[in-house]
Scaffold this motif. Sequence first.
Motif, PDB file in Angstrom:
ATOM      1  N   GLY A 147       0.083 125.948  40.510  1.00 39.46           N
ATOM      2  CA  GLY A 147       1.377 126.338  39.730  1.00 39.46           C
ATOM      3  C   GLY A 147       1.798 127.829  40.326  1.00 39.46           C
ATOM      4  N   PHE A 148       2.652 128.158  39.390  1.00 41.41           N
ATOM      5  CA  PHE A 148       3.106 129.606  39.622  1.00 41.41           C
ATOM      6  C   PHE A 148       2.207 130.505  39.547  1.00 41.41           C
ATOM      7  CE2 PHE A 148       5.143 132.949  36.725  1.00 41.41           C
ATOM      8  CZ  PHE A 148       5.439 133.937  37.943  1.00 41.41           C
ATOM      9  N   ILE A 149       1.521 130.918  38.403  1.00 41.91           N
ATOM     10  CA  ILE A 149       0.638 132.007  38.493  1.00 41.91           C
ATOM     11  C   ILE A 149      -0.687 131.841  38.945  1.00 41.91           C
ATOM     12  CG2 ILE A 149      -0.493 133.771  36.649  1.00 41.91           C
ATOM     13  CD1 ILE A 149       1.472 132.981  34.600  1.00 41.91           C
ATOM     14  N   ASP A 173      -5.916 115.364  37.266  1.00 43.42           N
ATOM     15  CA  ASP A 173      -5.935 115.899  35.912  1.00 43.42           C
ATOM     16  C   ASP A 173      -7.070 116.540  35.403  1.00 43.42           C
ATOM     17  OD1 ASP A 173      -3.638 114.867  33.764  1.00 43.42           O
ATOM     18  OD2 ASP A 173      -5.338 115.676  32.990  1.00 43.42           O
ATOM     19  N   ILE A 174      -6.897 117.501  34.726  1.00 45.34           N
ATOM     20  CA  ILE A 174      -8.207 118.186  34.039  1.00 45.34           C
ATOM     21  C   ILE A 174      -8.708 117.263  32.959  1.00 45.34           C
ATOM     22  CG2 ILE A 174      -7.489 120.574  34.435  1.00 45.34           C
ATOM     23  CD1 ILE A 174      -6.513 120.486  31.514  1.00 45.34           C
ATOM     24  N   HIS A 176      -5.884 128.009  34.279  1.00 46.69           N
ATOM     25  CA  HIS A 176      -4.323 128.210  34.337  1.00 46.69           C
ATOM     26  C   HIS A 176      -3.561 126.843  33.903  1.00 46.69           C
ATOM     27  CE1 HIS A 176      -4.660 132.315  35.405  1.00 46.69           C
ATOM     28  NE2 HIS A 176      -3.521 132.270  34.952  1.00 46.69           N
ATOM     29  N   GLU A 178       7.591 130.601  29.981  1.00 42.50           N
ATOM     30  CA  GLU A 178       7.853 131.349  29.049  1.00 42.50           C
ATOM     31  C   GLU A 178       8.871 132.656  29.545  1.00 42.50           C
ATOM     32  OE1 GLU A 178       4.636 132.398  26.344  1.00 42.50           O
ATOM     33  OE2 GLU A 178       3.521 131.016  27.496  1.00 42.50           O
ATOM     34  N   LYS A 205      -3.181 127.654  22.179  1.00 44.37           N
ATOM     35  CA  LYS A 205      -3.464 128.876  22.819  1.00 44.37           C
ATOM     36  C   LYS A 205      -4.545 129.386  21.927  1.00 44.37           C
ATOM     37  CE  LYS A 205      -1.528 128.774  26.730  1.00 44.37           C
ATOM     38  NZ  LYS A 205      -2.234 128.408  28.202  1.00 44.37           N
ATOM     39  N   TYR A 220       2.504 124.748  20.984  1.00 42.87           N
ATOM     40  CA  TYR A 220       1.959 125.341  22.262  1.00 42.87           C
ATOM     41  C   TYR A 220       1.175 126.667  21.784  1.00 42.87           C
ATOM     42  CZ  TYR A 220       2.380 128.470  26.283  1.00 42.87           C
ATOM     43  OH  TYR A 220       1.945 129.239  27.573  1.00 42.87           O
ATOM     44  N   ASP A 277      -5.644 120.524  40.342  1.00 43.42           N
ATOM     45  CA  ASP A 277      -4.173 120.592  39.934  1.00 43.42           C
ATOM     46  C   ASP A 277      -3.559 119.242  39.854  1.00 43.42           C
ATOM     47  OD1 ASP A 277      -1.162 120.992  39.516  1.00 43.42           O
ATOM     48  OD2 ASP A 277      -1.622 123.133  39.573  1.00 43.42           O
ATOM     49  N   ASN A 278      -2.952 118.707  38.687  1.00 40.18           N
ATOM     50  CA  ASN A 278      -2.395 117.289  38.945  1.00 40.18           C
ATOM     51  C   ASN A 278      -0.902 117.136  39.414  1.00 40.18           C
ATOM     52  OD1 ASN A 278      -0.787 118.078  36.862  1.00 40.18           O
ATOM     53  ND2 ASN A 278      -1.243 116.721  35.332  1.00 40.18           N
ATOM     54  N   SER A 301       3.848 120.140  38.164  1.00 44.53           N
ATOM     55  CA  SER A 301       4.567 121.041  38.190  1.00 44.53           C
ATOM     56  C   SER A 301       4.249 121.850  39.546  1.00 44.53           C
ATOM     57  CB  SER A 301       5.127 121.903  37.050  1.00 44.53           C
ATOM     58  OG  SER A 301       4.298 122.732  36.705  1.00 44.53           O
ATOM     59  N   GLY A 302       3.037 121.542  39.699  1.00 43.44           N
ATOM     60  CA  GLY A 302       2.380 122.372  40.913  1.00 43.44           C
ATOM     61  C   GLY A 302       3.019 121.886  42.243  1.00 43.44           C
ATOM     62  N   ILE A 322       5.625 135.950  31.947  1.00 43.96           N
ATOM     63  CA  ILE A 322       5.517 136.296  33.300  1.00 43.96           C
ATOM     64  C   ILE A 322       6.647 135.936  34.397  1.00 43.96           C
ATOM     65  CG2 ILE A 322       3.616 136.047  35.112  1.00 43.96           C
ATOM     66  CD1 ILE A 322       2.717 137.362  32.121  1.00 43.96           C
TER      67      ILE A 322
END
Length: 305
Positions: free
Chosen positions: A10-12, A51-52, A72, A181, A145, A141, A31-32, A35-36, A171
């Motif tokens: 993914g992004f970050i 998947d995690i 992440h 976000e 967290k 969400y 990573d599933n 979106s990655g 970010i």
Amino acid sequence: MRILVTGGAGFIGSHVAEDYIEAGHEVSIIDNMSSGKEENVNPKARLYKMDIRSPELDLVFAKEKPEVLNHHAAQIDVRKSVDDPIFDANVNIVGMLGLLQASVKHGVEKVIFASSGGAIYGEPQLLPAGEQTALDPLAPYGVAKVAGEFYLSCYHALHGLNYTALRYGNIYGPRQDPHGEAGVIAIFCESMLRDREVKIFGTGEQLRDYVYVGDVVAANVLALDKGDGARVNIGTGKGTSVNELFTILKEVLGYGKDAVNYPPRHGELEKTYLDDALVFDVLGWKAQVGIERGLEQTAAFFRDR
Ligand SMILES: NC(=O)c1ccc[n+]([C@@H]2O[C@H](COP(=O)([O-])OP(=O)(O)OC[C@H]3O[C@@H](n4cnc5c(N)ncnc54)[C@H](O)[C@@H]3O)[C@@H](O)[C@H]2O)c1
């Protein structure tokens, strides 16, 4: 070090994985690919497309024997968490618990967790919001967290698992996802490059703490050796409005139109930005990339891809 990065396509997570590899660490990724993207993954990383929450998780930990888990992977869409809180909790709470169980079983020494300073404090009374601000998440969400952070301190007390929770601001940067976000930046870049209408919901004076992804990577590198047991804001100490973002990107991308204002979105926070003093004491981290330079680099990514 052997480091397992979840969400590393993914992004970050992909930027973090890349820097770890460049620093000589051995990196594996789970990573599933929801979106990655494969193109984000450094070829030197071993990628497990799963998947995690998969029952195969244990096999990956047994094979890779990570010393550090950098977590992440997540359901990242705040609005989706409101529409489907059970799915959000399944991925963001139950999925994380599975990772913590595997970490204890397979001798992981430390977990670095991507928390959210934008989602766990609600609408803070005092700005910039310090880490002592009451936890008051206004969406599932953010609840997940907060739960993740408490599971970490609980696992430390029960099992001696070390952790650092990085409470990210908004970010942004190359590869960013429009649902995240700081999605507004990706959305503005796409609309301006296609010469479409740019929508601003509400007055555009909403303030957020935008942090460039390169700075976030630096915090993840520092957290490998420092910050055990800490929950720290990853912010700049400053708020930037949506109108300011629009003005800078308009100039950078040569967009010729004005933004169009729409009614405010239900439940959107008015102002939140993060105090950055504690993270300097704990990790020696301070954001280095100002908003103008960060937006130029982000706009260049969207223009050139
Ligand atoms: N982007 C921000 O502004 C921001 C702010 C605060 C916190 N965060 C947190 O940082 C982390 C990374 O966010 P991002 O913006 O890079 O988002 P992203 O969507 O680009 O990255 C998340 C990655 O996790 C993967 N993933 C999702 N569900 C999964 C699952 N069940 N199993 C395995 N992989 C899964 C996705 O495919 C994706 O590659 C998330 O935990 C997010 O909550 C991001």
